[in-house]
Structure formats: structure tokens, C-alpha cells
Design an enzyme around this catalytic site. Structure first.
Site, PDB file in Angstrom:
ATOM      1  N   GLU A  90       2.227   8.939   9.249  1.00 37.14           N
ATOM      2  CA  GLU A  90       2.584   8.515  10.608  1.00 37.14           C
ATOM      3  C   GLU A  90       4.085   8.650  10.882  1.00 37.14           C
ATOM      4  OE1 GLU A  90       1.425   4.440  11.083  1.00 37.14           O
ATOM      5  OE2 GLU A  90       2.200   3.857   9.114  1.00 37.14           O
ATOM      6  N   ILE A 110       0.829  -1.211   0.000  1.00 39.77           N
ATOM      7  CA  ILE A 110       0.000   0.000   0.000  1.00 39.77           C
ATOM      8  C   ILE A 110       0.859   1.254   0.000  1.00 39.77           C
ATOM      9  CG2 ILE A 110      -1.876  -1.181   1.224  1.00 39.77           C
ATOM     10  CD1 ILE A 110      -1.119   0.624   3.674  1.00 39.77           C
ATOM     11  N   ASP A 111       2.156   1.116   0.281  1.00 40.06           N
ATOM     12  CA  ASP A 111       3.029   2.290   0.383  1.00 40.06           C
ATOM     13  C   ASP A 111       3.552   2.786  -0.965  1.00 40.06           C
ATOM     14  OD1 ASP A 111       3.000   2.472   3.264  1.00 40.06           O
ATOM     15  OD2 ASP A 111       4.210   0.647   3.277  1.00 40.06           O
TER      16      ASP A 111
END
Length: 313
Positions: A200, A104-105
Site C-alpha cells: 500500500e 505484522i510488518d
């Protein structure tokens, strides 16, 4: 393999022909998240550090009569498949290896896009879209914390797509005074709310200047005070702003749910190309997307390399 190479070491595997019985099962599989086989956070040691683990893996592969090994995943997975490919070459093993990029990155070197990324962007964008309603009606500052410890592609895409007013990425250390100034500018202009999309792994300019040991110590101290970067930012902003500040963390929602149409098409294209390379006995590559076209990339060029967001692009 169940739970990646770690599951293989524990001899946990499944014959998919016992699960997929028809063309319909294959079509249904395209519409479901790839959680069935499980995943792992297992990093193989360097070959010279521990050959015994490699010996065990190849004993299992030989016992199962495995000829071709496809590993699907991100940086650690491409590092794993490269090491296994190298070991096979060094020791004269017959197995051949291919990598397929999934994370997903979208931080894997050697491919413009990884499947999983656009599905996660869709979820994170939807969160920001939904936050707009309550942020507007209540006149609040919202900090939306999005996944991405080292790389900010997900936060960048979701932030732009969702219309976030401020976007903070790990690659670009933030200046808290500039963040405050941007919020005050919006307030003076009559815009009664501000939405921050924050990765994050976002880091302040002050922390970015610290050495590795100092930074590690500082981060450990911050963890005792704040559950995550969103809470640290809230505390910093609350000192200077007389505004109602709220936090939203979609967390692992970004990793779940059904894949978006783009990812279904991309994973099908990459998987098909990997199968084609096996039939052609062309191994030692990761199958990637370059300039919109499926390409094979030597494992040595992509294994363990991060594709970062460039501040100048």
C-alpha cells in the site's frame, strides 16, 4: 492495560487472573488472536517536551504496585518502552521495563522475526492463491494490494509465496513503463494473466524524486483521485494496456483470524524469555530472535528504528 499505554493513562486495566483460571485457559489463549486487551496508536512525547504525562503514568504504576512493565508491539511500542525506561532511570523510579516484538510488518530493528508477521503472510498468500484461479480463467490482470505503508516485508513474502508475477515495494520505487513491459511480455508469451502484489506504500520513481513537501502535496492530490495505490496503478496501466484489470484489497483481514503455528511458537518463546528476564531482574531490553535464537537487545538499539527491505539482498 486495555488499549496499551493510552488505556493505562485512562486507568483502564484488567487483572488477567480474573480471566485466566486454569492451565486449559492458557492453552486456549495460544490459539486465539491477541485482540482481548486491545491496542492503540499512541506515541509518547519526548521526556523534555512533557514530563507531566510521565509523572501520571508512574503515579498509576506506583498505585498499582507494578514492579515490571512488559510492552508488546512494534516500533512505536519499543519507542514507548524505551522512554519509560529512561524516565525511570532519570528519576530513580523502581519499575523495570522490557519490550516484546509484535507486528505484522516485521519491520522492527533488532529481531529477524516478529510474531504476527507469518500469520499475516499466510492470509495474504492465500488471497493471491485464490486470485490465481479467476485470473487464469478470465485472462485478467489483478492488482492485489497488501498492507505495508513504509516497509514491504509482508508484500515481498506473500508475493513470492503466492507466485505473484510482479511485486512492488515501498523501498524500491517502481517504473510504470517496466511494469507495462513485464505484463506485455507475459501476454506475448501466451500467459493470459498477470498478478501484481503491491504494498500500500508503493511509490513511483517520479514521486520518489520529489522533496518532502512536494511529495506530501502530490499524495494529498492523489488521495482525491484514487482511494489507494491499487487504483492509481490501475489508472496508469489502463492508459497503455487493452486488458481487463481488476483490484483486490484484503485489507484488515490480514490483521485478524487465529495465529498460525509459527507465531504461536514464536510468541511463546519470546514471552517465556521476557518472564525469565524479570525473574533474573535483567531489564532494559527487547527480547528478539537473531540467527534463530532468542536474544536480548538493548532498547536503545531498536526503539524507533525501521528494518527495511534491502534492494540488494
Amino acid at each position: 492495560m486495555l488499549h496499551g499505554v493510552q488505556g493505562l493513562l485512562d486507568e483502564q486495566y484488567v487483572d488477567l487472573s480474573t480471566q485466566i483460571h486454569s492451565e486449559l485457559d492458557i492453552e486456549l489463549l495460544k490459539r486465539t488472536p491477541s485482540a482481548f486487551l486491545g491496542s492503540c496508536r499512541f506515541k509518547l512525547p519526548e521526556i523534555h517536551e512533557d514530563r507531566s504525562i510521565y509523572e501520571k503514568i508512574f503515579q498509576i504504576l506506583n498505585k498499582l504496585e507494578i514492579e515490571a512493565f512488559i510492552y508488546i508491539g512494534g516500533n512505536d511500542s519499543m519507542d514507548t518502552i524505551k522512554k519509560l525506561s529512561d524516565y525511570a532511570i532519570i528519576t530513580g523510579q523502581s519499575q523495570k521495563f522490557l519490550g516484546v516484538p509484535k507486528t505484522i510488518d516485521n519491520d522492527l530493528w533488532g529481531t529477524e522475526m516478529t510474531f504476527g508477521f507469518n500469520s499475516a503472510v499466510e492470509i495474504a498468500t492465500n488471497v493471491i492463491d485464490c486470485i490465481h484461479t479467476t485470473a487464469t480463467s478470465h485472462g485478467r490482470v489483478f492488482i492485489v494490494e497488501i498492507m505495508g505503508h513504509k516497509v514491504g516485508w509482508l508484500t515481498l513474502y506473500a508475493g513470492v509465496a503466492g507466485g505473484a508475477d510482479i511485486i512492488l515495494l515501498p523501498e524500491i520505487p517502481y517504473d510504470i513503463e517496466k511494469v507495462i513491459a513485464a505484463i506485455n511480455k507475459r501476454t506475448k508469451a501466451g500467459k493470459g494473466f498477470t498478478i501484481l502484489a503491491v504494498a500500500e506504500g508503493a511509490i513511483s520513481k517520479e514521486d520518489a524524486k520529489l522533496g518532502k513537501k512536494e511529495l506530501k502535496k502530490k499524495m494529498e492530490e492523489d488521495k482525491k483521485k484514487y482511494p489507494s495505490i491499487a487504483y492509481k496503478l490501475e489508472a496508469e496501466l489502463q492508459k497503455k494496456l487493452d486488458l481487463d484489470i481488476r483490484i483486490t484489497i484484503p485489507g484488515h483481514m490480514q490483521r485478524g483470524g487465529s495465529p498460525c503455528p509459527y507465531d504461536r511458537v514464536l510468541s511463546t518463546r519470546l514471552g517465556s524469555e521476557a518472564a525469565k528476564l524479570i525473574l533474573e531482574e535483567d531489564y532494559g531490553y527487547m527480547v528478539g530472535i537473531i540467527n534463530g535464537k532468542v536474544k536480548k537487545v538493548p532498547l536503545g538499539e531498536c526503539a524507533g528504528k525501521l528494518k527495511m527491505v534491502s534492494p540488494t539482498d
